[in-house]
Design a protein around this motif. Structure first.
Motif, PDB file in Angstrom:
ATOM      1  N   LEU A   1      42.576  13.359  49.253  1.00 46.27           N
ATOM      2  CA  LEU A   1      41.245  14.343  49.037  1.00 46.27           C
ATOM      3  C   LEU A   1      40.801  14.278  47.428  1.00 46.27           C
ATOM      4  O   LEU A   1      39.647  14.774  47.014  1.00 46.27           O
TER       5      LEU A   1
ATOM      6  N   ALA B   1      48.733  16.677  56.615  1.00 44.39           N
ATOM      7  CA  ALA B   1      47.128  16.386  57.239  1.00 44.39           C
ATOM      8  C   ALA B   1      46.654  17.577  58.052  1.00 44.39           C
ATOM      9  O   ALA B   1      45.585  17.683  57.883  1.00 44.39           O
TER      10      ALA B   1
ATOM     11  N   ARG C   1      48.564  13.542  50.382  1.00 42.44           N
ATOM     12  CA  ARG C   1      47.390  14.228  51.085  1.00 42.44           C
ATOM     13  C   ARG C   1      46.556  14.694  49.941  1.00 42.44           C
ATOM     14  O   ARG C   1      45.314  14.205  49.995  1.00 42.44           O
TER      15      ARG C   1
ATOM     16  N   ASP D   1      43.565  20.621  53.182  1.00 36.89           N
ATOM     17  CA  ASP D   1      42.256  20.117  53.149  1.00 36.89           C
ATOM     18  C   ASP D   1      41.559  20.652  51.884  1.00 36.89           C
ATOM     19  O   ASP D   1      42.256  21.598  51.093  1.00 36.89           O
ATOM     20  N   LYS D   2      40.399  20.197  51.721  1.00 33.38           N
ATOM     21  CA  LYS D   2      39.529  20.616  50.525  1.00 33.38           C
ATOM     22  C   LYS D   2      39.408  21.982  50.129  1.00 33.38           C
ATOM     23  O   LYS D   2      39.318  22.743  49.172  1.00 33.38           O
ATOM     24  N   ASP D   3      39.326  22.895  51.562  1.00 33.30           N
ATOM     25  CA  ASP D   3      39.003  24.147  51.335  1.00 33.30           C
ATOM     26  C   ASP D   3      40.266  25.047  51.038  1.00 33.30           C
ATOM     27  O   ASP D   3      40.546  25.967  50.387  1.00 33.30           O
TER      28      ASP D   3
END
Length: 179
Positions: free
Chosen positions: A84, A49, A80, A53-55
């Protein structure tokens, strides 16, 4: 089956049933001697987490785990990615463990958790300075080449059987030749 038999990979990936089984099969002194310490799911979930992330997560990128165990970190990262809205099949997964039983459990988990066709699990010392998953890739290449040879042989056998079946249809059953 309640934990791993669900049709949805997200639901199948909620837990790692093989990690406690693996550690339960070994005596405490054996686990200590091996340096076998499985990371709890709560820790791997937190790490995933915090870092994914998306980036960060771009299709085509690789996730590598040099001391894979039963694959708990992969499970958390896969969950995860799904959170997303990403597919685990769009990523490369490379994992090794020096222990063959752990690597086997990770390979089974990779299937249960649906990590996809770009997943390589091996039994090797990926912490060795010159390895860099080379042994895992070499074994996978050899296994795929062997599979392809077997499939070619099977296809040839099927083609021959079809040809013989067609010949049998052309030949009369009473032993005389067709005119």
């Amino acid at each position: 089956m309640d934990l791993t038999g669900h049709d949805d990979p997200y639901m199948r990936s909620e837990s790692d049933v093989l990690s406690p089984l693996l550690t339960g099969l070994r005596h405490k002194s054996d686990r200590k001697w091996r340096g076998e310490y499985h990371t709890p799911a709560s820790v791997t979930d937190l790490l995933a987490a915090m870092t994914v992330d998306k980036d960060f997560a771009q299709p085509g990128m690789s996730f590598r785990e040099p001391a894979l165990g039963s694959g708990s970190m992969f499970r958390s990262v896969a969950q995860r990615l799904r959170d997303l809205g990403l597919s685990t099949h769009d990523f490369h997964w490379y994992g090794n463990d020096i222990d063959s039983l752990s690597a086997g459990c990770a390979a089974v988990n990779a299937i249960v958790w649906d990590l996809g066709p770009r997943c390589l699990i091996g039994c090797a010392d990926s912490l060795a300075p010159d390895d860099d998953y080379a042994q895992t890739r070499a074994e996978a290449k050899e296994a795929f080449e062997q599979r392809d040879r077997y499939m070619d042989t099977a296809s040839t056998i099927v083609a021959h059987r079809r040809a013989f079946a067609l010949l049998d249809q052309l030949m009369p059953s009473n032993g005389t030749t067709a005119a």
